[in-house]
Motif scaffolding. Structure first.
Motif, PDB file in Angstrom:
ATOM      1  N   GLN A 109      -5.173   6.420  -0.828  1.00  0.00           N
ATOM      2  CA  GLN A 109      -4.121   5.387  -0.852  1.00  0.00           C
ATOM      3  C   GLN A 109      -4.301   4.327  -2.023  1.00  0.00           C
ATOM      4  OE1 GLN A 109      -2.208   3.585   2.879  1.00  0.00           O
ATOM      5  NE2 GLN A 109      -3.476   2.036   2.544  1.00  0.00           N
ATOM      6  N   THR A 139      -3.769  -5.353   1.262  1.00  0.00           N
ATOM      7  CA  THR A 139      -3.664  -6.597   0.116  1.00  0.00           C
ATOM      8  C   THR A 139      -3.455  -7.773   0.429  1.00  0.00           C
ATOM      9  OG1 THR A 139      -3.474  -4.556  -1.386  1.00  0.00           O
ATOM     10  CG2 THR A 139      -3.557  -6.645  -2.262  1.00  0.00           C
ATOM     11  N   ASP A 170      -7.333   2.674  -0.255  1.00  0.00           N
ATOM     12  CA  ASP A 170      -7.151   0.811  -0.465  1.00  0.00           C
ATOM     13  C   ASP A 170      -5.692   0.392   0.143  1.00  0.00           C
ATOM     14  OD1 ASP A 170      -9.285   1.541  -2.229  1.00  0.00           O
ATOM     15  OD2 ASP A 170      -8.341   0.892  -3.905  1.00  0.00           O
ATOM     16  N   GLY A 171      -5.832  -0.715   0.713  1.00  0.00           N
ATOM     17  CA  GLY A 171      -4.796  -1.338   1.516  1.00  0.00           C
ATOM     18  C   GLY A 171      -4.986  -2.578   2.010  1.00  0.00           C
ATOM     19  N   SER A 207       0.871  -1.058  -0.094  1.00  0.00           N
ATOM     20  CA  SER A 207      -0.090  -0.007  -0.058  1.00  0.00           C
ATOM     21  C   SER A 207       0.939   1.133   0.194  1.00  0.00           C
ATOM     22  CB  SER A 207      -0.953   0.113   1.138  1.00  0.00           C
ATOM     23  OG  SER A 207      -1.490  -1.067   1.373  1.00  0.00           O
ATOM     24  N   THR A 267      -3.051   0.458  -3.985  1.00  0.00           N
ATOM     25  CA  THR A 267      -2.383  -0.724  -4.062  1.00  0.00           C
ATOM     26  C   THR A 267      -1.177  -0.932  -5.097  1.00  0.00           C
ATOM     27  OG1 THR A 267      -4.030  -1.923  -3.091  1.00  0.00           O
ATOM     28  CG2 THR A 267      -2.408  -3.250  -3.964  1.00  0.00           C
TER      29      THR A 267
END
Length: 366
Positions: free
Chosen positions: A192, A224, A221-222, A184, A194
């Motif tokens: 944010q 993952t 987004d994080g 991330s 990926t």
């Protein structure tokens, strides 16, 4: 392709191709054993947080977590030789004083060569203020099954004090003999994405980063995780924050991670103003399993900054390649955070989480 139905032979051929081709692909990802059942109680993984594990070529399981001792952050490995029923202290990947370092988010993976890699965040801080001065994703290696470690590479390195790199995940693509790194990267306090990098020399050097989620939108987004659905089709899951709350989102790739698309929300909390976050994903004999933490059982709560408060660790499954999800169960009680997953044999798997220390729960599909 369209085939004329004017001839009986053409019609039969058309029906054969259109009716039989789809089920062949569906059969590759459809499974009836999708109901998770807890087997026994949770066992101790280690005295720390952010537990992760992967299998080794000798049949044992290598685990890793972040420990805190004597004022230090310590990336610690543990090992199980009985399918995750018990864990023994094994090694130390890296450590540093907590007031000057933020060393955390470890992930281990054994390569086909037998070498084991550990990726983790490795940030520097001003010890007097706590402000971040540098953000890094670091890779260390072990040639003795995770017992002793040495530095290998640093695929991501950016100056502080804001916009950091977090939560690395490693995957090996056997089709292209390529190591993949996902992590991330903050763009701002509200945004944010990926990122993904590739290595063709087992992690010694890396390509430039490409954004696989979060481009063109404002979202965080994080966390993952990535798993194979079937063949060269893979799925990535991650948390995504919009309007101050998190949900679980997926994207897919049909070429082993070379390109990505099909962004979909796969889980939204059942209670308003709550979050579901920190997912991971594995394929258990054709059934996809996704773990996450959520405060949905606690009712309406404050925005995202406090979502880990009173969270439980839960699990959902899919027997049709991620088209639909269900069979939700609670695996880790309040307060459980940072769950991870490991498939044992296609029916049994482990779910790890931090609940007053790192723990492991054995789960069986039926």
């Amino acid at each position: 392709m369209y085939r004329s139905p004017t001839l009986c032979l053409g019609l039969l051929l058309f029906l054969f191709l259109t009716c039989s081709a789809a089920p062949i692909e569906a059969a590759a990802v459809t499974r009836s054993a999708v109901t998770p059942n807890l087997s026994g109680g949770a066992v101790v993984f280690g005295s720390g947080t952010y537990p992760r594990a992967n299998g080794l070529s000798d049949g044992s399981i290598l685990g890793v977590y972040t420990a805190f001792s004597s004022g230090n952050n310590i990336i610690t490995t543990v090992r199980s030789t009985d399918g995750g029923a018990s864990w023994q202290a094994w090694g130390t990947v890296d450590s540093g004083p907590s007031n000057a370092n933020d060393i955390d988010n470890p992930y281990v993976l054994q390569l086909p060569s037998g070498r084991v890699l550990c990726a983790f965040r490795n940030h520097s801080k001003d010890p007097s203020t706590g402000a971040y001065t540098f953000f890094r994703i670091t890779i260390c290696y072990s040639d003795d099954m995770g017992k002793t470690w040495a530095y290998l590479s640093q695929p991501a390195s950016d100056p502080g004090p804001v916009n950091g790199n977090w939560e690395p995940f490693l995957r090996y693509d056997t089709q292209h003999s390529t190591l993949q790194l996902y992590y991330s990267r903050e763009n701002s306090a509200q945004d944010q994405g990926t990122l993904q990098r590739f290595s063709t020399d087992n992690g010694a050097t890396w390509t430039s980063a490409q954004t696989i989620s979060g481009a063109g939108i404002t979202s965080r987004d994080g966390m993952t995780g990535v798993a194979t659905i079937s063949g060269s089709t893979i799925m990535a899951v991650f948390e995504s924050e919009t309007n101050s709350f998190f949900s679980i989102v997926s994207i897919t790739s049909t070429n082993n991670g070379q390109t990505w698309g099909n962004r979909e929300t796969i889980y939204t909390p059942t209670s308003p103003n709550t979050s579901a976050a920190a997912p991971q994903i594995i394929n258990v004999g054709g059934t996809l399993a996704v773990s996450f933490q959520t405060n949905e059982d606690m009712g309406p709560s404050a925005p995202s900054s406090s979502y880990p408060t009173n969270t439980t660790a839960k699990l959902i499954t899919s027997g049709n390649g991620g088209a639909t999800w269900g069979n939700k169960i609670t695996v880790g009680p309040v307060t459980s955070v940072w769950p991870g997953l490991y498939d044992i044999d296609g029916t049994n798997f482990l779910m790890m989480f931090d609940n007053g220390g790192a723990k492991v729960q054995h789960i069986t599909l039926s």
